[in-house]
Design a protein around this motif. Structure first.
Motif, PDB file in Angstrom:
ATOM      1  N   ASP A 163       1.468   0.942  -7.512  1.00 57.86           N
ATOM      2  CA  ASP A 163       0.481   0.307  -6.646  1.00 57.86           C
ATOM      3  C   ASP A 163      -0.881   0.743  -7.159  1.00 57.86           C
ATOM      4  O   ASP A 163      -1.252   1.926  -7.030  1.00 57.86           O
ATOM      5  CB  ASP A 163       0.666   0.739  -5.185  1.00 57.86           C
ATOM      6  N   ARG A 211       0.456  -4.591  -7.466  1.00 56.81           N
ATOM      7  CA  ARG A 211       1.753  -3.922  -7.625  1.00 56.81           C
ATOM      8  C   ARG A 211       2.329  -4.375  -8.968  1.00 56.81           C
ATOM      9  O   ARG A 211       2.670  -5.552  -9.153  1.00 56.81           O
ATOM     10  CB  ARG A 211       2.710  -4.244  -6.492  1.00 56.81           C
ATOM     11  N   THR A 242       2.777  -8.179  -8.296  1.00 53.37           N
ATOM     12  CA  THR A 242       1.663  -9.088  -8.597  1.00 53.37           C
ATOM     13  C   THR A 242       1.505  -9.321 -10.099  1.00 53.37           C
ATOM     14  O   THR A 242       0.798 -10.242 -10.505  1.00 53.37           O
ATOM     15  CB  THR A 242       0.335  -8.543  -8.036  1.00 53.37           C
ATOM     16  N   ASP A 302      11.016  -4.388  -3.657  1.00 52.15           N
ATOM     17  CA  ASP A 302      11.343  -5.805  -3.605  1.00 52.15           C
ATOM     18  C   ASP A 302      10.547  -6.508  -4.702  1.00 52.15           C
ATOM     19  O   ASP A 302       9.313  -6.461  -4.718  1.00 52.15           O
ATOM     20  CB  ASP A 302      10.968  -6.374  -2.227  1.00 52.15           C
ATOM     21  N   THR A 341       7.324  -8.502  -4.193  1.00 55.84           N
ATOM     22  CA  THR A 341       6.035  -7.874  -3.867  1.00 55.84           C
ATOM     23  C   THR A 341       5.198  -7.612  -5.114  1.00 55.84           C
ATOM     24  O   THR A 341       4.051  -7.162  -5.010  1.00 55.84           O
ATOM     25  CB  THR A 341       6.249  -6.547  -3.118  1.00 55.84           C
TER      26      THR A 341
END
Length: 358
Positions: free
Chosen positions: A22, A5, A71, A66, A69
């Motif tokens: 994503d 993400r 990466t 959020d 979440t």
């Protein structure tokens, strides 16, 4: 393979484009506009740092993402010294360079600091990818007629390399195996020749075709005469060639759609100028074809102005004898940033390390 993400950030002069993906699927992509009166309240570019960072986080939250979440975070690279193509992990040396000694002042210099601040809070990595100062030019291409002047690589590297990779994926061949000429047609126009996976020669917006806003290459003796007139100074002439040239100087607009409307209404002067821009673009593409010794697999026309079929038709009729022409209009820099980071995270490319230049 774990899903990534990724938050991508692209600060511009009056806006900040952001997106969250994503893997290669967009959750959202949007543009945050910055009213001129708000920007005018900041004395220096770096004074906008907290303001723009806060808006990035707010818009992400408004779109239901959020931050915890994420990466990875990636930003458009600022005006660093010449660097290799690809990704760099944002480090303290890079932040220092962009804050205290960039090649020039520009809002894109804020991308790396904002990305690093968000990533550090989350314990993840922050990257930049293909800044405008990517320099893969061969040594012979940099030499000019004056030893104290060398050609520089200042180009739309992010979009041009992204379109070259995309084309390679479409025809299912390695990017490194192709010989490509890519022309980015935007407010400024830059061109590049790709061989063995590198842009070994380029045409910057100061030395090539004129564009919607820029003069491009000009007759040198006339430039010297203009520059030595009473009242001339660098800032005035810089604005003239960078923001007040090209279509703007000839037709009073930098909007290609408006020029096409003028032509449709019977304006023969507008038609001549628009065709001349296409003529110039084609001529500089031909210039790069000599670097390839005529062995070009494809010529790609990209950037926002490539949506103009009238212009691309002007260009194609002059260059199709060199190689097939592929129109890949638009400049989806957010997607390009994300795909670059995905290649890094999947082990397809290596991350470069930036060291400051004092």
């Amino acid at each position: 393979m774990a899903k990534e993400r990724i938050l991508a950030i692209n600060p511009g002069s009056t806006s900040t484009k952001i997106g969250v993906y994503d893997d290669d699927q967009a959750i959202f992509v949007t543009t945050i506009s910055h009213p001129r009166e708000e920007l005018d309240s900041f004395k220096e570019i770096f004074d906008q740092y907290e303001y723009r960072k806060r808006l990035v986080l707010e818009v992400m939250e408004q779109n239901g993402v959020d931050r915890h979440t994420l990466t990875a975070v990636v930003a458009r690279g600022g005006l660093l010294p010449p660097v290799p193509a690809g990704a760099f992990e944002v480090n303290d040396d890079m932040i220092w360079q962009l804050k205290y000694k960039p090649q020039n002042e520009h809002a894109s210099n804020l991308g790396a600091p904002i990305a690093k601040a968000i990533a550090d809070e989350l314990g993840i990595k922050a990257y930049i990818y293909d800044p405008v100062t990517v320099d893969e030019m061969s040594e012979i291409a940099k030499i000019t007629g004056l030893p104290e002047m060398r050609r520089k690589s200042l180009i739309h590297a992010l979009n041009m390399r992204a379109m070259a990779h995309k084309y390679a994926e479409e025809i299912k061949k390695p990017y490194e195996s192709l010989r490509l000429i890519v022309a980015h047609l935007g407010g400024g126009i830059t061109l590049s020749y790709h061989e063995n996976g590198k842009m070994i020669d380029v045409i910057s917006d100061e030395e090539g075709p004129f564009s919607p806003e820029r003069t491009g290459c000009l007759p040198l003796f006339q430039v010297l005469e203009m520059a030595t007139q009473p009242g001339s100074d660098f800032k005035t002439l810089y604005n003239k060639v960078k923001r007040q040239g090209g279509l703007m100087a000839h037709l009073g607009t930098n909007n290609a759609k408006e020029v096409e409307e003028m032509i449709a209404a019977g304006d023969k002067h507008a038609e001549l100028i628009y065709k001349a821009m296409g003529y110039n673009i084609a001529k500089w593409i031909g210039n790069l074809a000599t670097v390839a010794k005529g062995k070009v697999d494809c010529i790609i026309l990209t950037g926002g102005v490539a949506y103009s079929k009238m212009l691309t038709d002007f260009i194609k009729e002059r260059i199709e004898f060199i190689a097939p022409v592929k129109i890949m209009a638009g400049e989806n820099e957010i997607e390009a940033l994300v795909k670059g980071v995905l290649r890094i995270r999947r082990g397809q490319e290596k991350v470069n390390v930036f060291t400051k230049v004092v």
